[in-house]
Design a protein around this motif. Structure first.
Motif, short mmCIF file in Angstrom:
data_model
loop_
_atom_site.label_atom_id
_atom_site.label_comp_id
_atom_site.label_asym_id
_atom_site.label_seq_id
_atom_site.Cartn_x
_atom_site.Cartn_y
_atom_site.Cartn_z
N GLY A 29 37.06 -26.13 -4.42
CA GLY A 29 37.80 -26.39 -5.01
C GLY A 29 39.36 -25.84 -3.93
O GLY A 29 38.72 -24.92 -3.24
N THR A 30 40.08 -26.80 -3.98
CA THR A 30 40.76 -26.52 -2.53
C THR A 30 41.91 -25.21 -3.18
O THR A 30 41.94 -24.98 -4.51
CB THR A 30 42.13 -27.86 -2.16
OG1 THR A 30 42.59 -26.98 -1.29
CG2 THR A 30 42.72 -27.83 -3.20
N ILE B 67 41.51 -27.49 -7.81
CA ILE B 67 41.97 -26.58 -7.41
C ILE B 67 41.23 -25.37 -8.12
O ILE B 67 40.52 -24.94 -8.69
CB ILE B 67 43.41 -26.11 -8.16
CG1 ILE B 67 43.99 -27.26 -7.57
CG2 ILE B 67 43.79 -25.17 -7.35
CD1 ILE B 67 43.95 -28.47 -6.26
N ASN B 68 40.56 -24.04 -6.51
CA ASN B 68 40.58 -22.84 -6.92
C ASN B 68 41.36 -22.20 -7.80
O ASN B 68 41.86 -21.41 -6.80
CB ASN B 68 40.07 -22.10 -6.04
CG ASN B 68 38.39 -21.43 -6.05
OD1 ASN B 68 38.86 -20.85 -7.35
ND2 ASN B 68 37.88 -20.70 -4.56
N ILE B 69 41.99 -21.80 -8.37
CA ILE B 69 42.69 -20.86 -9.14
C ILE B 69 42.88 -19.51 -9.28
O ILE B 69 44.11 -19.43 -8.65
CB ILE B 69 43.82 -22.09 -10.60
CG1 ILE B 69 44.74 -21.34 -10.77
CG2 ILE B 69 42.22 -21.40 -11.37
CD1 ILE B 69 46.28 -22.33 -10.57
N LEU C 292 45.41 -33.34 -11.31
CA LEU C 292 44.96 -31.47 -10.96
C LEU C 292 43.34 -31.47 -11.83
O LEU C 292 44.11 -31.15 -12.72
CB LEU C 292 45.95 -30.54 -10.67
CG LEU C 292 46.61 -30.70 -9.74
CD1 LEU C 292 48.13 -29.58 -9.86
CD2 LEU C 292 46.06 -31.82 -8.50
N MET C 293 42.38 -30.83 -11.51
CA MET C 293 41.91 -29.80 -12.19
C MET C 293 41.81 -27.71 -12.45
O MET C 293 41.28 -27.89 -10.50
CB MET C 293 40.42 -30.46 -12.31
CG MET C 293 39.35 -30.45 -12.85
SD MET C 293 38.25 -29.36 -12.98
CE MET C 293 37.29 -29.87 -11.67
N ILE C 294 41.07 -27.19 -12.98
CA ILE C 294 40.89 -25.93 -12.87
C ILE C 294 40.18 -25.84 -13.94
O ILE C 294 39.67 -26.32 -15.31
CB ILE C 294 42.56 -25.34 -12.84
CG1 ILE C 294 42.93 -25.72 -14.51
CG2 ILE C 294 43.84 -25.59 -11.77
CD1 ILE C 294 43.51 -23.81 -13.79
N ILE C 295 38.82 -25.03 -12.86
CA ILE C 295 38.51 -24.25 -14.18
C ILE C 295 38.49 -22.82 -13.74
O ILE C 295 38.71 -21.76 -12.86
CB ILE C 295 36.77 -24.37 -13.88
CG1 ILE C 295 36.61 -25.69 -13.68
CG2 ILE C 295 35.20 -23.44 -15.11
CD1 ILE C 295 34.70 -26.29 -13.88
#
Length: 190
Positions: A138-139, A128-130, A162-165
């Motif tokens: 990322g979504t 995820i493009n947080i 879910l994964m974020i950076i």
């Protein structure tokens, strides 16, 4: 073999922190995943065989392939943690246990295709493009549920989380709200 005592110290320190977090927070299972970006097979084998680190993460396909034959793969779980191009999936699909960077339906379709060829189910983390950063993969956060529904149609993909950076910042605590936000999204979806 070069001096590897720094690895002993670092792994021991990380394990102590994991144990402390478990004791005070009742954490669910925590997996120690060693990112092995710039090391060689000798160091990876030491991590695995001498220090008992079973999960390692590679972020570049070429490096994974270069060291693959020299690795002691007994009980080793290789994760792919970097940005993955669709045309590279075929090289790693039978070597990794999880892809941590599923960021598009195009990539999902290619993972599905290659996993089906090998008759396996690939565990994936949806990236995820947080921070809604341009140029970062990322979504979008608001598209997470729809994205998960679509990849749920692929029988050879198993979404595991879910994964974020988060965006880079001078003070890491400034990003805590991103982790709170993604945790809440995970709870809502779960």
């Amino acid at each position: 073999m070069s001096d590897l005592s720094y690895m002993d110290r670092n792994v021991a320190r990380i394990r102590e922190r994991i144990e402390a977090a478990r004791r005070i927070g009742g954490q669910e299972k925590v997996t120690l995943l060693a990112a092995i970006k710039y090391t060689d097979a000798e160091h990876v084998n030491y991590l695995h065989t001498a220090l008992g680190v079973t999960d390692v993460g590679e972020n570049r396909v070429q490096q994974l392939l270069e060291r693959w034959d020299a690795l002691d793969k007994n009980d080793l779980r290789m994760h792919f943690i970097g940005t993955l191009q669709s045309n590279k999936v075929k090289y790693i699909i039978d070597k990794v246990c999880m892809i941590h960077s599923l960021d598009s339906l195009r990539l999902a379709a290619e993972i599905e295709k290659q996993a089906a060829k090998h008759n396996l189910t690939m565990k994936v983390l949806v990236e995820i493009n947080i921070g809604s950063e341009t140029g970062k993969s990322g979504t979008a956060m608001e598209d997470t549920e729809e994205f998960l529904e679509k990849i749920g149609e692929f029988p050879h993909l198993q979404p595991c989380g879910l994964m974020i950076i988060p965006p880079k910042t001078e003070f890491p605590e400034e990003n805590l709200h991103f982790f709170e936000k993604i945790y809440q999204k995970f709870i809502d979806i779960r």
